[in-house]
Enzyme design. Sequence first.
Site, short mmCIF file in Angstrom:
data_model
loop_
_atom_site.label_atom_id
_atom_site.label_comp_id
_atom_site.label_asym_id
_atom_site.label_seq_id
_atom_site.Cartn_x
_atom_site.Cartn_y
_atom_site.Cartn_z
N ALA A 179 0.83 -1.22 0.00
CA ALA A 179 0.00 0.00 0.00
C ALA A 179 0.86 1.26 0.00
CB ALA A 179 -0.91 -0.01 1.22
N ARG A 190 -22.43 -3.74 16.72
CA ARG A 190 -23.40 -3.87 17.82
C ARG A 190 -22.85 -4.73 18.94
NH1 ARG A 190 -27.82 -4.91 14.34
NH2 ARG A 190 -28.56 -2.93 13.52
N VAL A 239 -18.41 -9.82 -5.46
CA VAL A 239 -18.63 -10.85 -6.48
C VAL A 239 -17.55 -11.92 -6.40
CG1 VAL A 239 -18.90 -11.32 -8.95
CG2 VAL A 239 -19.64 -9.11 -8.02
N LYS A 287 -24.82 -10.56 -8.23
CA LYS A 287 -23.42 -10.58 -8.71
C LYS A 287 -23.37 -10.47 -10.23
CE LYS A 287 -22.09 -13.35 -4.71
NZ LYS A 287 -22.00 -14.73 -4.19
N GLY A 298 -16.74 -17.27 2.41
CA GLY A 298 -15.94 -17.60 3.58
C GLY A 298 -15.22 -16.37 4.08
N1 HSE Z 1 -23.72 -16.39 0.13
C1 HSE Z 1 -22.69 -16.10 -0.80
C2 HSE Z 1 -22.31 -17.37 -1.53
C3 HSE Z 1 -21.52 -15.53 -0.07
O1 HSE Z 1 -22.65 -18.45 -1.06
O2 HSE Z 1 -21.69 -17.28 -2.57
C4 HSE Z 1 -20.51 -14.88 -0.96
O3 HSE Z 1 -21.05 -13.83 -1.69
#
Ligand code: HSE
Length: 437
Positions: free
Chosen positions: A35, A47, A132, A205, A302
């Site tokens: 960076a 929260r 995405v 996406k 993940g």
């Molecule tokens: N719920 C989404 C998936 C998480 O399973 O691809 C990642 O965008």
Amino acid sequence: MSSNLVKIGICGLGTVGSGTFNVLNRNAQSINARAQAELEVIHIGARRDNPDCDIGEIRVSRDIFDVARDPEVQILVELIGGTSVAKELVEEALRNGKHVVTANKALVAEFGNELFALAEQNNVVIRYEAAVAGGIPIIKALREGLAGNRIEWLAGIINGTGNFILSEMREKGRDFADVLTEAQELGYAEADPTFDVEGIDAAHKLVILASLAFGMPLQFSSVYTEGITRLTTQDVEYAEELGYRIKHLGVAKHSADGVELRVHPTLIPEGRLLANVNGVKNAVLVEGDAVGPTLYYGAGAGAEPTASAIVADIVDLARELSAGQSCRVPALGVATADLKALPVLPMEQVVTPWYLRIIAEDKPGVLSSIASIFSDHGISMEALIQKPPAEGETRVPLIVLTSRASQGSMDVAVATIEALESISGEVARIRVEALDG
Ligand code: HSE
């Protein structure tokens, strides 16, 4: 290393928030070197605390808007999800002159047009690589790596949860609901998992990828969206017998008549690379006129794969801040004023080959009446499997692969077949994609 300090605020400390914090800490040295600045998280809006990360003495606000108003914060990382509070938060941050990094595909797909314009007005940018295909740098590839190409089409497995479910069903014969619960436990699924299995997440996406690829404004409401909930293990097995795998694909194609934007289960020839993308992995195949086909593969969901994409965006922005640029790279690669709306092709006009499963009486003449209906509509049968009847059963499944046909012609042919006395129930239909142009 430069002594520039770049101050970051993170809103949301769930799975992805804590993953981002941990990656920033663990790889601080190399990230800072790349960076050309020292990145420091100075304010967290959450929260509740998250035991998965140790935030030490960093300031925490329970009101996330305190982060957007903090004059010290230069980059706000929005990881709260949803589209109502998240939108207000991002707007507040942009108006306060902060760059924004988000993993929120719903927010970008549904409100990106106005948010990107607001960012431009405030001479800041929104980066959304993590929105995405998780950790795969597909946004950067489309926006920068392929900038010299006219993109003809792209097709991708862009929902990790759905691909995980389909893979487990095929490989282990596991039950749909059981695999979905595991995907939720592993942190892959959306807060509302119907977004994953009904194709909404993939549609979010796809529309982002299509806008980047074709230089058009985001048109989420125009995406044809079909999920995986109606797929049966029988169809998965019959497809295999015919030499295909069933995958949930997002497809965007640019043609003279308009743009195809569609998300649905698809039969893919088993030898194609996309057919062999399994588990939570995602992959996007992009065809450019100069480069030809290119394929991007990796973890689609993940904590840390998503964090990888978020940190890449933070590094990008830190570089821009350090360089003091006043001309920012626009969110969709071209300024919002230069985006060109393109007509979206109605699904009736979209042409593909088809897989059909027809339940028919096992008696003479049925097959020929089905064949003549297809023939009346200019559709030819390319392959046919007839299964033997189960014990005590007079009906049999007929599995048909057809030539290319528009959805409009197939709708009429299928309605005529379903009206035959010898046919039971609805004909199951899945599109086929050869993925060769
Ligand atoms: N719920 C989404 C998936 C998480 O399973 O691809 C990642 O965008």
